[in-house]
Design a protein around this motif. Structure first.
Motif, short mmCIF file in Angstrom:
data_model
loop_
_atom_site.label_atom_id
_atom_site.label_comp_id
_atom_site.label_asym_id
_atom_site.label_seq_id
_atom_site.Cartn_x
_atom_site.Cartn_y
_atom_site.Cartn_z
N ALA A 393 0.86 -1.19 0.00
CA ALA A 393 0.00 0.00 0.00
C ALA A 393 0.89 1.23 0.00
O ALA A 393 1.24 1.78 1.04
CB ALA A 393 -0.91 -0.01 1.22
N PHE A 395 1.59 5.12 -0.87
CA PHE A 395 0.76 6.32 -1.01
C PHE A 395 1.62 7.57 -0.84
O PHE A 395 2.75 7.52 -0.35
CB PHE A 395 -0.40 6.32 -0.01
CG PHE A 395 0.00 6.24 1.44
CD1 PHE A 395 0.10 7.39 2.21
CD2 PHE A 395 0.24 5.02 2.06
CE1 PHE A 395 0.45 7.33 3.54
CE2 PHE A 395 0.58 4.94 3.40
CZ PHE A 395 0.69 6.10 4.15
N TYR A 411 -5.64 7.73 7.11
CA TYR A 411 -5.70 7.14 5.77
C TYR A 411 -6.15 5.70 5.88
O TYR A 411 -5.79 5.00 6.84
CB TYR A 411 -4.34 7.23 5.09
CG TYR A 411 -4.27 6.60 3.71
CD1 TYR A 411 -5.12 7.02 2.69
CD2 TYR A 411 -3.37 5.58 3.45
CE1 TYR A 411 -5.07 6.43 1.43
CE2 TYR A 411 -3.30 4.99 2.19
CZ TYR A 411 -4.16 5.42 1.19
OH TYR A 411 -4.10 4.83 -0.04
N PRO A 413 -5.67 2.42 3.92
CA PRO A 413 -5.06 1.65 2.83
C PRO A 413 -5.75 0.30 2.64
O PRO A 413 -6.28 -0.29 3.58
CB PRO A 413 -3.62 1.45 3.33
CG PRO A 413 -3.76 1.43 4.82
CD PRO A 413 -4.89 2.36 5.16
N PRO A 731 -3.33 7.18 -3.17
CA PRO A 731 -2.54 5.97 -3.42
C PRO A 731 -1.50 6.26 -4.51
O PRO A 731 -1.79 6.96 -5.49
CB PRO A 731 -3.57 4.96 -3.90
CG PRO A 731 -4.90 5.49 -3.44
CD PRO A 731 -4.77 6.97 -3.45
#
Length: 818
Positions: A393, A395, A411, A413, A731
């Protein structure tokens, strides 16, 4: 005829009694106008139709009366006519060329002059003046807001910065605000000045024109200088009538020293008239407008911030990725926002259906601005080196402000593994502590979790993070909790179990209490005033207190701890969630969820401060003003700074509210009011009738608090920017980029100044940067990476523009090349 002037100006603006004479001239400048509220007791389609009808009527009067001059402003009215009635537009152009149809105001429309952000005032002039130059070949230099409810103290600076030299207004009227003269030199904190004139009696008059001429003639004789006398049917349009013009013509034939004129001619005629200096804001007419219809206020603030971020992101994408800048999209969104900052709209004094139109429009602006921002950041992300593991993940966190941001980031993910089996790392591979929170969705809870961590992101830049498989390192934390307390190395917060308010907030480093009593204390106050709160300069301070129903621990470290508190009054439930962070540099946060059913009541939030001899400074459009703690209601922007005589400061920022008061050492936020929609005195509400009340239902807003000896105006601005222009997370899925995973594309170094706006020039020939000095000091700001330096005077604004050689050059709010 000779006019006698009762005073003259000494250097510095003081007045002395002297007698001066000038040659014979007009005593009354008769200003034919038709005030049009495009929205108020009607929706905008009705306002559009009335604007067209009124302007046709004005053309008829111009053709019938050879000497008649008509005055009209607001670019949006002209654009409606251009698009919907081109024949009328052509006639207007003819009379503008003949100098008989005079364009004033120069803005998109007559906005509220306290609630919009400073950048919105710049855009009013930028888009309004560009339209008038393009369509009529003129530069409008007379500012004109005769119907707005009050005028921010920084407005002379904003007017001067966008090419105005004079200003016409009506409110507040003499019974609401005493001025030394109807004609005066209005001065803002940076020293900028415009010649201002307060319209006597009003801008609407028809049948009583003879009496109006008599009354204003007497005022002119007493003052010793000419006056403007406004006439014409207004509000729902109309304009000067044949009967009114006949009276004026008869008065001229009788020898009265009056004539058809316009504000530009008037200000040219009084150039040599001594003008006393008036400093600061011109208030107050309708204090209720600053808290009425909370949804409009909250959406307005989101829309302003969203557009500023969309512009900054688009500039960064154009620089790094050569992405096309969305000129037309951005300018049209700004114009929609400016339209909905009309003083009756944003002031919350329109009918319910018109208010609903504005709420829907503001929501659309926010959504469209987010689409522009997302497009820009995705283009920019395509230039950035991807994460080492494309299945992780990965970002990016973007900072679209001109100041480095160190703030909490949340956030969600999407993960291959359970969140507890992942490590959070930055672009260098260094591991960061994080905290898991419940996801917004309740589906697939094991794969979707919200994470919380502190990100430090450079100005106008970004930073890459990766959330990948691996056992996270153990994290230590200073956070402690109990049934009613949250504590970090810096703060100890205690909740009062009886009221749900703050019983104690202790700065452990300083060893002092922040509050002198229960704080963040909600109070329901009776408010029988009309929608505007006509006739008031303050609200009450006594009312119904809330009773605490529940105190529940929500989160417990390692990054933050939180506590949810629910309290109830007879017509309201308020749930406040308090957040204390392990990082001592981060502010305290309160997220408020309010269910309100009150009618003819208002809600205050109270903060009694334990500061010796506290001074209160409020953010206003592109500036701040210190105001007395005398209980008056004040319009403000995002933050209030209270400073004690011992050098300790307390800053409170919010993302949705505009109405404040201070009484002795207590700060109040007037969070909402619930009058009947568009209820105007002297109409009396009838018992038993059904009425629609404002602010019914649920609303949410957030507060952030910071205190310490380092807390000043600059830190207050940064506190508010971090709340309203928080970092953006996306992302990182692009794979072709080769750029660094951490970068700042533009930065500034200064002691008391900051960057407020980064955008492309409207003529598509460069970039624009807005600067603001906030500490009342002469400051030098250095731009990086160019290492150019610019000096800002105390409390001043500056606009920079890139030249053909790429260097930054000083410009103005109209983006003029110099």
């Amino acid at each position: 005829m000779l006019f006698v002037f009762p005073f003259s100006l000494n250097e510095g603006g003081s007045t002395t009694l002297t007698r001066l004479t000038v040659p014979e001239a007009l005593q009354l400048h008769m200003i034919g106008n038709a005030h049009i509220d495009p929205v108020w007791l009607w929706r905008w389609p009705e306002g559009c139709a009335e604007a067209i009808s009124t302007c046709w009527s004005a053309i008829d009067r111009l053709e019938e009366e050879p000497g008649f001059i008509f005055t009209r402003g607001e670019a949006v009215i002209y654009r409606w006519i251009e698009e919907l009635e081109p024949a009328l537009f052509a006639r207007i152009q003819e009379y503008v060329a003949k100098k008989r149809w005079i364009i004033v105001n120069g803005w998109w429309l007559q906005a509220d002059c306290n609630l919009p952000a400073g950048e919105a005032f710049i855009r009013q002039a930028l888009y309004g003046k560009r339209y008038f130059r393009e369509k009529f070949g003129i530069d409008v230099t007379v500012g004109y807001n005769v119907d707005s409810f009050g005028h921010a103290g920084t407005l002379p600076m904003l007017l001067r910065h966008t090419g105005f030299d004079s200003y016409v207004f009506l409110r507040p009227e003499p019974h609401e605000k005493t001025l030394p003269s109807s004609l005066f030199a209005w001065t803002s904190p940076d020293g900028s000045q415009v010649t201002a004139f307060r319209v006597p009696f009003g801008y609407n008059v028809s049948e009583s024109i003879s009496e109006r001429i008599k009354d204003i003639s007497a005022m002119a004789q007493k003052a010793g200088y000419p006056f403007m006398c406004f006439y014409g049917v207004g509000n729902h349009g109309g304009g000067p009538t044949r009967a009114t013009l006949a009276v004026i013509r008869d008065k001229q034939e009788e020898g009265h020293a009056l004539g058809f004129s316009d504000p530009r001619r008037y200000f040219a005629a009084v150039t040599e008239v001594p003008r006393p200096r008036v400093d600061g804001e011109i208030q107050y007419h309708a204090i209720g407008c600053y808290a009425a219809v909370s949804a409009l206020k909250a959406l307005n603030r989101r829309a302003e911030a969203g557009l500023v971020q969309a512009e900054a992101g688009s500039v960064l994408a154009s620089l790094a990725a050569e992405a096309p800048y969305p000129y037309e999209k951005v300018s049209e969104l700004w114009k929609k926002l400016l339209f909905n900052q009309f003083h009756d709209t944003l002031g919350g004094t329109c009918i319910e259906s018109a208010t609903r139109d504005a709420i829907e429009a503001l929501g659309g602006i926010i959504q469209d601005a987010e689409e522009i921002r997302n497009t820009a950041l995705r283009k920019l992300a395509a230039t950035i080196t991807p994460g080492a593991d494309p299945t992780a993940a990965n970002f990016l966190v973007f900072n679209l402000t001109g100041t480095e941001q160190e703030l909490p980031v949340e956030y969600e993910p999407w993960l291959r593994d359970r969140v507890e089996q992942c490590r959070l790392c930055d672009e260098s591979g260094s591991e960061f502590p994080y905290q898991t929170l419940p996801a917004e969705s309740q589906a697939a809870a094991s794969r979707i979790r919200r994470i919380l961590f502190t990100a430090r992101v450079p100005s106008f830049g970004y930073r890459a993070y990766s959330f990948a498989s691996g056992q996270p390192a153990a994290v230590s934390s200073t956070l402690k909790t109990s049934a009613h307390t949250l504590e970090s190395s810096r703060w100890r917060l205690e909740i009062d179990p009886q009221t749900g308010s703050i019983a104690s907030l202790r700065d452990k480093l300083e060893g002092r209490e922040i509050f002198a009593g229960r704080a963040h204390c909600p109070l329901v106050v009776a408010d029988p005033s009309d929608t505007w709160s006509h006739g008031l300069d303050r609200f009450g301070y006594e009312g119904e207190s809330f009773v605490c129903e529940q105190v529940a621990l929500e989160e417990k470290g390692p990054v933050r701890a939180s506590m949810r508190v629910r309290a109830r009054a007879s017509a309201a439930i308020i749930t406040s969630t308090y957040y204390v962070y392990d990082d001592p540099a981060l502010p305290l946060e309160i997220r408020v969820h309010l269910d309100w059913r009150g009618k003819n009541q208002l809600l205050r939030l109270c903060y009694p401060l334990s500061l010796p001899a506290a001074n209160f400074r409020y953010e206003v459009p592109y500036g701040s003003l210190e105001r007395p703690a005398n209980g008056q209601e004040y319009p403000g922007q995002r933050w209030v700074l209270a400073s004690g005589s011992d050098g300790y400061g307390f800053a409170l920022a919010n993302d949705a509210k505009y109405s404040y008061a201070a009484l002795e050492n207590t700060l109040y936020i007037t969070a909402l009011r619930s009058p009947v929609f568009a209820h105007h005195n002297p109409y009396a509400l009838q018992p038993g009738n059904e009425y629609a009340y404002t602010d019914q239902g649920i609303q949410e807003f957030t507060l952030r608090l910071q205190a310490g000896r380092e807390v000043d105006a600059l830190r207050s601005y940064r506190l508010a920017d971090g709340l309203t222009q928080a970092p953006t997370v996306i992302p990182h899925v692009a794979r072709g980029g080769k750029g660094p995973q951490r970068a700042s594309l533009l930065a500034a170094q200064a002691n008391s100044s900051l960057i407020t706006c980064l955008k492309a020039a409207e003529d598509r020939q460069g970039l624009i940067l807005r600067l603001l000095e906030v500490g009342g000091l002469t400051d030098t700001l250095t731009l990086k990476p160019a290492f150019q330096q610019f000096t800002l005077a105390p409390y001043s604004i500056a606009t920079l523009r890139t030249a053909k050689d790429g260097a930054w050059r000083e410009s103005d709010g109209l983006e003029t090349e110099r």
